[in-house]
Scaffold this active site. Structure first.
Site, PDB file in Angstrom:
ATOM      1  N   GLU A   1      12.435 -11.452 -20.246  1.00  0.00           N
ATOM      2  CA  GLU A   1      11.924 -10.121 -19.897  1.00  0.00           C
ATOM      3  C   GLU A   1      10.850  -9.676 -20.899  1.00  0.00           C
ATOM      4  OE1 GLU A   1      11.789  -8.244 -17.555  1.00  0.00           O
ATOM      5  OE2 GLU A   1      11.619  -6.172 -18.204  1.00  0.00           O
TER       6      GLU A   1
ATOM      7  N   ASN B   1       0.164  -0.653   6.092  1.00  0.00           N
ATOM      8  CA  ASN B   1       0.748  -1.359   4.947  1.00  0.00           C
ATOM      9  C   ASN B   1       1.417  -2.610   5.497  1.00  0.00           C
ATOM     10  OD1 ASN B   1       2.055  -2.159   2.601  1.00  0.00           O
ATOM     11  ND2 ASN B   1       3.735  -0.711   2.865  1.00  0.00           N
ATOM     12  N   GLY B   2       1.135  -3.775   4.907  1.00  0.00           N
ATOM     13  CA  GLY B   2       1.789  -5.008   5.352  1.00  0.00           C
ATOM     14  C   GLY B   2       0.758  -6.053   5.761  1.00  0.00           C
TER      15      GLY B   2
ATOM     16  N   HIS C   1      14.026 -29.296 -27.459  1.00  0.00           N
ATOM     17  CA  HIS C   1      13.767 -30.184 -26.321  1.00  0.00           C
ATOM     18  C   HIS C   1      12.319 -30.098 -25.840  1.00  0.00           C
ATOM     19  CE1 HIS C   1      18.011 -31.137 -26.060  1.00  0.00           C
ATOM     20  NE2 HIS C   1      18.261 -29.839 -26.167  1.00  0.00           N
TER      21      HIS C   1
ATOM     22  N   LYS D   1       3.446  -2.169  -7.508  1.00  0.00           N
ATOM     23  CA  LYS D   1       4.803  -1.806  -7.899  1.00  0.00           C
ATOM     24  C   LYS D   1       5.859  -2.516  -7.055  1.00  0.00           C
ATOM     25  CE  LYS D   1       7.994   0.449 -10.099  1.00  0.00           C
ATOM     26  NZ  LYS D   1       8.386  -0.186 -11.384  1.00  0.00           N
TER      27      LYS D   1
ATOM     28  N   GLU E   1       2.439  -9.028 -18.174  1.00  0.00           N
ATOM     29  CA  GLU E   1       1.936  -8.121 -17.131  1.00  0.00           C
ATOM     30  C   GLU E   1       1.204  -6.925 -17.707  1.00  0.00           C
ATOM     31  OE1 GLU E   1       4.744  -6.246 -14.435  1.00  0.00           O
ATOM     32  OE2 GLU E   1       6.247  -6.091 -15.982  1.00  0.00           O
TER      33      GLU E   1
ATOM     34  N   ARG F   1       1.686   2.112  -5.881  1.00  0.00           N
ATOM     35  CA  ARG F   1       1.943   1.100  -4.861  1.00  0.00           C
ATOM     36  C   ARG F   1       0.717   0.243  -4.574  1.00  0.00           C
ATOM     37  NH1 ARG F   1       6.512   1.935  -1.796  1.00  0.00           N
ATOM     38  NH2 ARG F   1       5.564   0.713  -0.153  1.00  0.00           N
TER      39      ARG F   1
ATOM     40  N   TRP G   1      -3.764  -2.197  -1.798  1.00  0.00           N
ATOM     41  CA  TRP G   1      -3.707  -3.327  -2.730  1.00  0.00           C
ATOM     42  C   TRP G   1      -3.898  -4.579  -1.890  1.00  0.00           C
ATOM     43  CZ3 TRP G   1      -2.110  -7.913  -4.337  1.00  0.00           C
ATOM     44  CH2 TRP G   1      -2.043  -8.175  -5.700  1.00  0.00           C
TER      45      TRP G   1
ATOM     46  N   LYS H   1       7.050  -8.722 -19.763  1.00  0.00           N
ATOM     47  CA  LYS H   1       6.424  -7.428 -20.070  1.00  0.00           C
ATOM     48  C   LYS H   1       5.067  -7.646 -20.733  1.00  0.00           C
ATOM     49  CE  LYS H   1       8.891  -4.573 -18.204  1.00  0.00           C
ATOM     50  NZ  LYS H   1       8.997  -5.582 -17.190  1.00  0.00           N
TER      51      LYS H   1
ATOM     52  N   CYS I   1       0.839  -1.192   0.000  1.00  0.00           N
ATOM     53  CA  CYS I   1       0.000   0.000   0.000  1.00  0.00           C
ATOM     54  C   CYS I   1       0.872   1.238   0.000  1.00  0.00           C
ATOM     55  CB  CYS I   1      -0.892   0.022   1.232  1.00  0.00           C
ATOM     56  SG  CYS I   1      -1.755  -1.528   1.518  1.00  0.00           S
TER      57      CYS I   1
END
Ligand code: M6R
Length: 654
Positions: A523, A140-141, A546, A649, A530, A65, A114, A527, A40
């Protein structure tokens, strides 16, 4: 202590009798669906300004956040607590405040949330109230033992409105406040009872002009103003008003008034603090005319690399004063490097592995932080652990760093956020100077991380004598040419954008790379997942035969990062063969290849060109079109590229 000394004092308890608490509600006591906070944004303010303006401005900059609900509590000029909270993005709260304004007041706290479990609802949004509505608290947490604390409070007859662990903290704080009549003492009485991770901020109507906070395993920074003070999850919360800041340490309590800041440990003992200057301006955390933070941050990549190198290459030599605590003898004695990181930061580590091993001849392993700690890794004083984190707050990485130190390893943090927790827990920090990264998808931090790691690799090679002066100079010159080359790649953005718009209906995309191109393939896939919510996989091109080649069917788009034909004699032809193999099975090939590489032309449907660079430096260029592709494709689908669904984030719980 260096810098300005803050006024510190022992916190004293006051006792005042206040009315009793509310009654239990059946709904609350029967509830089993708990909402757990993951990550948060937090803001606190005391001063002459209208705190609501400060809080909403700070929350806007912290919204990256967490963005599934938001709320504020203000002690108005009449001394009443007024709160507003709404599920949804911050704008929903802003609209609500427009319809139902709250009165002016100089003390307040604000929160963006969040959540991982349970719906983001108005009721679960913060602040939560205690002491019969006289106290408001944000968090937050995760308070891991909240269930047992809640049972204790329920047994005493307290009521709960929400399913959150945060409300348990608010009610517990309210209970202690009724005993002590002093917010600081009440905090001190409760914080040691919490297990897990938390930053808590609270205000009480009986103490207008005071915000008290506490933190464990979750960030909190003070902003020092003149006649006003601020608190924030990070400096973005208040950098508009002051650039003087103090990072609160582990297990500390902070109290701010307009004129005073006090910091103590959980036992109330004063703590010395060290103010620092925020290295960037408020405008750096604004969109500045760009349509999204991500678009802005992608465009800032040349500066992110250049600023990370700035002052660290002196007279053709790497110069990293932050590493002075690591003597040359110690660096020579290192026999292994373990890199720990998550997500994009881990891919930066994978790229750097190739360079550090090649230059400094030290084995490097790269491990996801959350895997590292749980497998009893072999660590000793000859192991150097390098953590990489843009935010410096990723809990998995923080815990892995702490574990590595406990096991006797020396630790270096590569971090983009001043005052963050991971650098504070490490033996040394090499900051990347990418500037604030607000978009959830990491872009400019990635290239800056690689630049910082390359500097470290070259420093190590010099100390260990594994590269000649000439070779070192050559590699440094290559590194310094990267910003300009990224600018050239950015100049091709339009072409990549057209490709993305043309592919907007694509359901699956594969990415292939080899050597340093392999982490770039990973990467590129991350990208796309997400940002555009498209199934995407990255593979080492040699692995194709393989198994993954079975995925290829007519029309399947495959990005291939083609190594330079001027590099290893065998790598380029092997990747060209891979392209032929997938093309023969109907794949639609988009090759990322250096200028002048004609060998790919007969087999690729599209070629995205990057400037000539030495092989180890190609990742810094090849990643750019992949970032742009994912961003443009997401925008073509009408998605929010700054705040993708389900993501935050920095992930501040394990
Ligand atoms: O703040 P950190 O660098 O520690 O974050 C690590 C990952 O969570 C982060 O890179 C994540 O994978 C990004 N959303 C990727 O774009």
């Amino acid at each position: 202590m260096r810098g300005r000394m803050l006024r510190l004092k022992h916190l004293s308890s006051l006792v005042s009798g206040l009315p009793g608490a509310g009654r239990p509600s059946a709904a609350a006591s029967q509830s089993t669906a708990y909402t757990i906070e993951r990550m948060c944004g937090i803001v606190g303010y005391v001063g002459e300004r209208n705190s609501l303006d400060v809080l909403m401005g700070g929350l806007r900059r912290l919204e990256y956040r967490g963005y599934d609900s938001a709320g504020v509590a203000v002690i108005d000029d009449e001394g009443e607590i007024e709160t507003a909270k709404r599920a949804g993005k911050l704008q929903v709260l802003a609209d609500e405040l427009e319809r139902h304004p709250i009165h002016r007041g100089g003390t307040g706290i604000g929160h963006t949330r969040w959540a991982t479990h349970g719906g983001p609802t108005d009721r679960n949004a913060h602040p939560h109230l205690g002491d019969d509505g006289r106290l408001a608290l944000i968090h937050n947490g995760i308070i891991e033992n909240f269930s047992e604390l809640k049972d204790e409070l329920l047994a005493e007859g307290f009521a709960f409105e929400s399913e959150t662990d945060t409300e348990v903290a608010a009610v517990l704080l309210g209970r202690e406040y009724r005993r002590t009549g002093d917010l600081r003492s009440a905090f001190q009485a409760i914080v040691s009872r919490f297990e897990g991770a938390f930053t808590l901020l609270a205000v009480h109507r009986n103490e207008p002009g005071l915000v008290v906070g506490a933190r464990r395993n979750s960030p909190l920074v003070i902003g020092l103003g003149e006649g006003e003070n601020f608190l924030g999850s990070d400096v973005a919360a208040f950098v508009e008003f002051t650039k003087r800041a103090v990072a609160i340490g582990q297990d500390q309590i902070v109290a701010i008034t307009a004129d005073e800041v006090t910091v103590t440990d959980f036992d109330g003992e004063p703590v010395e603090v060290e103010p620092f200057e925020v290295a960037w301006d408020a405008s750096a955390a604004e969109k500045g005319g760009w349509s999204s933070f991500m678009r802005k941050e992608v465009s800032e990549q040349p500066e992110a690399v250049a600023n990370t190198l700035l002052g660290r290459v002196v007279d053709g030599q790497v110069h990293i004063p932050e590493l002075e605590s690591f003597g040359d003898d110690e660096l020579r004695a290192i026999h292994r490097i373990t890199v720990i990181a998550c997500g994009t930061a881990a891919y930066a580590g994978m790229v750097a592995k190739y360079a550090i091993e090649q230059w400094a001849r030290v084995p490097v392993e790269v491990e996801l932080s959350h895997e590292f700690r749980y497998r009893e890794p072999v660590l000793d004083e000859g192991t150097l652990v390098i953590s990489i984190s843009q935010s410096g707050e990723t809990m998995d990485t923080l815990m892995a760093v702490k574990y590595a130190r406990e096991m006797g390893a020396r630790t270096i943090s590569i971090c983009n956020t001043q005052g963050a927790t991971i650098p504070r827990e490490s033996d040394a920090v090499v900051y990347t100077h990418a500037g604030p990264e607000v978009a959830v998808a990491s872009t400019k931090a990635f290239v800056a991380q690689i630049a910082a790691l390359y500097l470290f690799g070259l420093h190590l090679a010099r100390v260990r004598g594994t590269l000649s002066e000439t070779e070192l100079g050559k590699q440094l010159a290559e590194l310094q040419s990267v910003p300009e080359k990224i600018r050239t790649v950015l100049g091709e953005a339009e072409h990549v954008g057209e490709l993305a718009h043309w592919m907007a209906d694509t359901r699956s995309v594969l990415f292939l790379g080899r050597h340093v191109g392999y982490p770039i393939a990973l990467e590129g896939a991350l990208k796309l997942k997400e940002l555009a919510y498209i199934h995407a996989e990255g593979f080492a091109a040699g692995e194709l035969k393989h198994g993954p080649i079975a995925l290829i069917e007519p029309g399947q788009p495959v990005f291939v990062i083609v190594p330079s034909p001027r590099g290893s004699a065998t790598l380029h032809p092997k990747v060209v063969s891979n392209i032929q193999e997938i093309r023969a099975r109907g794949a639609r090939v988009i090759a990322i290849a250096e200028e002048g590489d004609a060998a790919v032309l007969p087999f690729a449907d599209e070629v995205l060109r990057i400037p000539l660079a030495a092989p180890l430096f190609e990742p810094l260029l090849a990643v750019v079109p992949l970032q742009i592709f994912a961003m443009e494709l997401a925008q073509a689908k009408g998605l929010d590229v700054d705040q993708p669904r389900n993501l935050a984030k920095s992930v501040t719980v394990e």
